[in-house]
Scaffold this motif. Structure first.
Motif, short mmCIF file in Angstrom:
data_model
loop_
_atom_site.label_atom_id
_atom_site.label_comp_id
_atom_site.label_asym_id
_atom_site.label_seq_id
_atom_site.Cartn_x
_atom_site.Cartn_y
_atom_site.Cartn_z
N ALA A 157 0.80 -1.23 0.00
CA ALA A 157 0.00 0.00 0.00
C ALA A 157 0.83 1.28 0.00
CB ALA A 157 -0.95 -0.01 1.20
N VAL A 158 1.94 1.28 0.74
CA VAL A 158 2.72 2.52 0.88
C VAL A 158 4.10 2.36 0.25
CG1 VAL A 158 1.48 3.22 2.96
CG2 VAL A 158 3.56 1.88 3.18
N ASP A 159 4.61 3.47 -0.29
CA ASP A 159 5.90 3.43 -0.98
C ASP A 159 7.07 3.21 -0.03
OD1 ASP A 159 4.63 3.89 -3.40
OD2 ASP A 159 4.82 6.07 -3.26
N GLN A 160 7.01 3.83 1.14
CA GLN A 160 8.13 3.76 2.08
C GLN A 160 7.68 3.03 3.35
OE1 GLN A 160 10.76 7.49 1.96
NE2 GLN A 160 8.76 8.31 1.43
N PHE A 161 7.91 1.72 3.36
CA PHE A 161 7.52 0.88 4.49
C PHE A 161 8.78 0.20 5.02
CE2 PHE A 161 6.16 -3.27 6.22
CZ PHE A 161 5.29 -2.82 7.20
N TYR A 162 9.05 0.40 6.30
CA TYR A 162 10.28 -0.11 6.91
C TYR A 162 9.92 -1.10 8.02
CZ TYR A 162 12.06 4.11 4.67
OH TYR A 162 12.36 5.10 3.76
N THR A 163 10.67 -2.18 8.09
CA THR A 163 10.51 -3.16 9.16
C THR A 163 11.74 -3.10 10.05
OG1 THR A 163 9.17 -4.64 7.79
CG2 THR A 163 10.25 -5.61 9.71
N VAL A 164 11.51 -2.97 11.36
CA VAL A 164 12.60 -2.88 12.33
C VAL A 164 12.46 -4.02 13.33
CG1 VAL A 164 13.66 -1.49 14.14
CG2 VAL A 164 12.73 -0.37 12.10
N GLN A 165 13.49 -4.86 13.43
CA GLN A 165 13.49 -5.98 14.36
C GLN A 165 13.97 -5.50 15.73
OE1 GLN A 165 12.50 -9.24 13.49
NE2 GLN A 165 12.56 -9.61 15.69
N ILE A 166 13.15 -5.73 16.76
CA ILE A 166 13.47 -5.30 18.12
C ILE A 166 13.90 -6.51 18.95
CG2 ILE A 166 12.55 -4.25 20.21
CD1 ILE A 166 12.82 -2.32 17.85
N THR A 167 14.99 -6.35 19.69
CA THR A 167 15.44 -7.39 20.62
C THR A 167 15.65 -6.75 21.99
OG1 THR A 167 17.81 -7.06 20.19
CG2 THR A 167 16.62 -8.58 18.73
N SER A 168 16.00 -7.56 22.98
CA SER A 168 16.19 -7.03 24.33
C SER A 168 17.34 -6.04 24.40
CB SER A 168 16.43 -8.18 25.32
OG SER A 168 17.58 -8.93 24.93
N GLY A 169 18.29 -6.12 23.48
CA GLY A 169 19.43 -5.20 23.51
C GLY A 169 19.39 -4.14 22.43
N SER A 170 18.22 -3.90 21.86
CA SER A 170 18.11 -2.95 20.75
C SER A 170 18.51 -1.53 21.16
CB SER A 170 16.68 -2.93 20.21
OG SER A 170 16.38 -4.12 19.53
N ASP A 171 19.22 -0.86 20.27
CA ASP A 171 19.59 0.53 20.46
C ASP A 171 18.56 1.37 19.71
OD1 ASP A 171 20.67 3.08 20.40
OD2 ASP A 171 22.73 2.40 20.12
N PHE A 172 17.56 1.85 20.44
CA PHE A 172 16.45 2.56 19.80
C PHE A 172 16.89 3.89 19.20
CE2 PHE A 172 14.25 -0.47 22.46
CZ PHE A 172 13.14 -0.82 21.72
#
Length: 248
Positions: A146-161
């Motif tokens: 549906a959207v041109d700019q779609f990003y997937t971000v994998q989150i873990t317990s040590g993720s640097d947000f």
């Protein structure tokens, strides 16, 4: 592409719930932090005008808009509305995800700690998104188309947000900040249930915006923390695992 780069940037974090969206919200460089993270304009309310008003006010204040609405991930209306908004803004939609079973468990414990449910079957019956929102591919495929700019971000317990935001072109306001939202430990499940339903009522009437952030924080800490953490049994976990593995 040149025309799109001239449009105001709008970053929409669609979640789903329990994938780090509160931490992301706390790190976003708002000129004035909104009183409420979620307004549910395109999910529960289906109010396109209210959402565009929010976007315009943020652009006026920040130069760009940051919308954090984890209930949008499973909402067809939200997706279709954002497609339309994408014709007027440089729209970037971000889907955060973590281990699907752990997300499901966390979402279940969230409702259990607020006294809303006491077992997985009732929880999924009352709140289908507990399981449904962990079926990432079923929903992200629709967003991706549906959207041109779609990003997937994998989150873990040590993720640097902060690094995650930097990768999206956003400068976090506190690069050293790690994570928001510790697991709830209500002093009284009954009191937690009453407070939860009262807050939902205030949201429905849009009165939640009148509650000062400091007062909200004090009340939340006194009701939802200081007691025993709500835990999940092996039987409950296995039940959620079976429901998640069942094809909808």
């Amino acid at each position: 592409m040149e025309m799109r780069e001239e449009l105001p940037k709008v970053f929409v974090f669609v979640g789903p719930e329990k994938t780090g969206t509160t931490t992301i919200f706390d790190l976003l460089p708002f000129t004035k932090t909104p009183k409420q993270k979620e307004m549910f304009n395109l999910s529960r309310r289906r109010d396109m005008r209210a959402e565009e008003t929010r976007i315009k006010s943020q652009i006026l204040a920040n130069g760009e808009a940051y919308i954090v609405e984890p209930t949008y991930f499973v909402s067809d209306f939200a997706r279709e509305a954002l497609v339309e908004l994408g014709t007027r803004y440089d729209l970037k939609v971000i889907h955060t995800r973590r281990d699907p079973l752990e997300r499901t468990v966390s979402h279940y414990l969230h409702h259990k700690a607020k006294g809303r449910v006491s077992n997985p079957i009732d929880a999924v019956s009352a709140y289908p998104e507990v399981v449904e929102a962990s079926r990432y591919e079923d929903h992200s495929a629709g967003w991706r188309d549906a959207v041109d700019q779609f990003y997937t971000v994998q989150i873990t317990s040590g993720s640097d947000f902060a690094a995650t935001l930097k990768g999206l072109g956003i400068s976090a306001k506190d690069a050293g900040f790690q994570q928001s939202n510790q697991r709830m430990a209500p002093r009284s499940v009954v009191l937690a249930r009453i407070a939860s339903y009262l807050w939902q009522w205030l949201i429905a009437l849009r009165l939640n915006r009148l509650v000062p952030l400091t007062l909200k924080s004090v009340i939340k800490n006194r009701i939802y923390y200081g007691g025993n953490k709500v835990e999940i049994s092996l039987e409950e976990r296995e039940c959620l695992k079976r429901m998640l593995s069942t094809t909808a």
